[in-house]
Enzyme design. Structure first.
Site, PDB file in Angstrom:
ATOM      1  N   HIS A   1     -89.021 -23.848  17.974  1.00 24.72           N
ATOM      2  CA  HIS A   1     -88.254 -25.084  17.907  1.00 24.72           C
ATOM      3  C   HIS A   1     -86.778 -24.758  17.653  1.00 24.72           C
ATOM      4  CE1 HIS A   1     -89.509 -24.532  13.586  1.00 24.72           C
ATOM      5  NE2 HIS A   1     -88.205 -24.620  13.470  1.00 24.72           N
TER       6      HIS A   1
HETATM    7  P1  TYD Z   1     -92.787 -25.863  11.026  1.00 24.10           P
HETATM    8  O1  TYD Z   1     -91.359 -26.025  10.656  1.00 24.10           O
HETATM    9  O2  TYD Z   1     -93.203 -26.325  12.392  1.00 24.10           O
HETATM   10  O3  TYD Z   1     -93.248 -24.349  10.819  1.00 24.10           O
HETATM   11  P2  TYD Z   1     -92.905 -23.023  11.630  1.00 24.10           P
HETATM   12  O4  TYD Z   1     -91.595 -23.237  12.306  1.00 24.10           O
HETATM   13  O5  TYD Z   1     -92.850 -21.948  10.605  1.00 24.10           O
HETATM   14  O6  TYD Z   1     -93.987 -22.729  12.600  1.00 24.10           O
HETATM   15  O7  TYD Z   1     -93.666 -26.588   9.907  1.00 24.10           O
HETATM   16  C1  TYD Z   1     -95.062 -26.467   9.877  1.00 24.10           C
HETATM   17  C2  TYD Z   1     -95.614 -27.690   9.167  1.00 24.10           C
HETATM   18  O8  TYD Z   1     -95.160 -27.740   7.810  1.00 24.10           O
HETATM   19  C3  TYD Z   1     -95.186 -29.001   9.823  1.00 24.10           C
HETATM   20  O9  TYD Z   1     -96.306 -29.870   9.798  1.00 24.10           O
HETATM   21  C4  TYD Z   1     -94.122 -29.541   8.911  1.00 24.10           C
HETATM   22  C5  TYD Z   1     -94.462 -28.952   7.554  1.00 24.10           C
HETATM   23  N1  TYD Z   1     -93.267 -28.657   6.757  1.00 24.10           N
HETATM   24  C6  TYD Z   1     -92.974 -29.442   5.646  1.00 24.10           C
HETATM   25  O10 TYD Z   1     -93.689 -30.387   5.311  1.00 24.10           O
HETATM   26  N2  TYD Z   1     -91.852 -29.148   4.895  1.00 24.10           N
HETATM   27  C7  TYD Z   1     -91.033 -28.119   5.242  1.00 24.10           C
HETATM   28  O11 TYD Z   1     -90.014 -27.876   4.543  1.00 24.10           O
HETATM   29  C8  TYD Z   1     -91.339 -27.328   6.397  1.00 24.10           C
HETATM   30  C9  TYD Z   1     -90.471 -26.170   6.820  1.00 24.10           C
HETATM   31  C10 TYD Z   1     -92.462 -27.637   7.117  1.00 24.10           C
END
Ligand code: TYD
Length: 138
Positions: free
Chosen positions: A56
């Site tokens: 992303h």
């Molecule tokens: P995501 O940012 O998509 O993780 P990555 O980029 O590491 O693969 O987040 C994964 C999940 O965690 C998504 O459902 C959102 C949640 N999340 C939170 O609730 N708070 C946060 O600060 C972060 C970074 C993610």
């Protein structure tokens, strides 16, 4: 939305204080070292070696990624170019500016990725579709 290129992503080396009596190292992040105030801290751990994180971009969020333990690769894309940075030193982190697509992979066993972020969590700040990202940035 900010149009940044992968060249704007930079490595920041933190001071490393090696103990004279062999008691290990200490690194420190003080507020002057980052271009933003920390609003949130989170960390990735227990990531299987074949797992893929990220995938992303953020519209406004700035992040500093630090491999507290182990190593992983960060693939950066700006819609035109891409580059891969391996993070494997606990005193060397990556400052990712807004508008950069990132993917994290190749986590070593026991790797821990600490993330210092400029904003609290906001799903509306994410661009999770690469085609949408490319349309907006290239
Ligand atoms: P995501 O940012 O998509 O993780 P990555 O980029 O590491 O693969 O987040 C994964 C999940 O965690 C998504 O459902 C959102 C949640 N999340 C939170 O609730 N708070 C946060 O600060 C972060 C970074 C993610």
């Amino acid at each position: 939305m900010k149009h940044n290129t992968i060249e704007s992503v930079s490595l920041i080396e933190l001071p490393k204080i090696s103990d004279e009596n062999g008691r290990g190292n200490l690194s420190v992040i003080e507020k002057e070292i980052l271009p933003f105030e920390i609003a949130r801290v989170y960390y990735l751990y227990d990531v299987p070696s074949d797992a893929y994180r990220g995938g992303h971009a953020h519209k406004n969020l700035q992040q500093f990624l630090l491999p507290l333990s182990g190593s992983f690769d960060v693939i950066l894309k700006d819609g035109k170019n891409s580059r891969t940075v391996t993070l494997n030193k606990p005193n060397k982190g990556l400052l990712i500016v807004p508008g950069i697509w990132r993917e994290l992979e190749n986590f070593s066993s026991g790797a821990v990725c600490l993330v210092l972020a400029s904003e609290v969590y906001d799903e509306a700040d994410y661009i999770r579709d690469f085609e949408t990202f490319k349309k907006q940035f290239s």
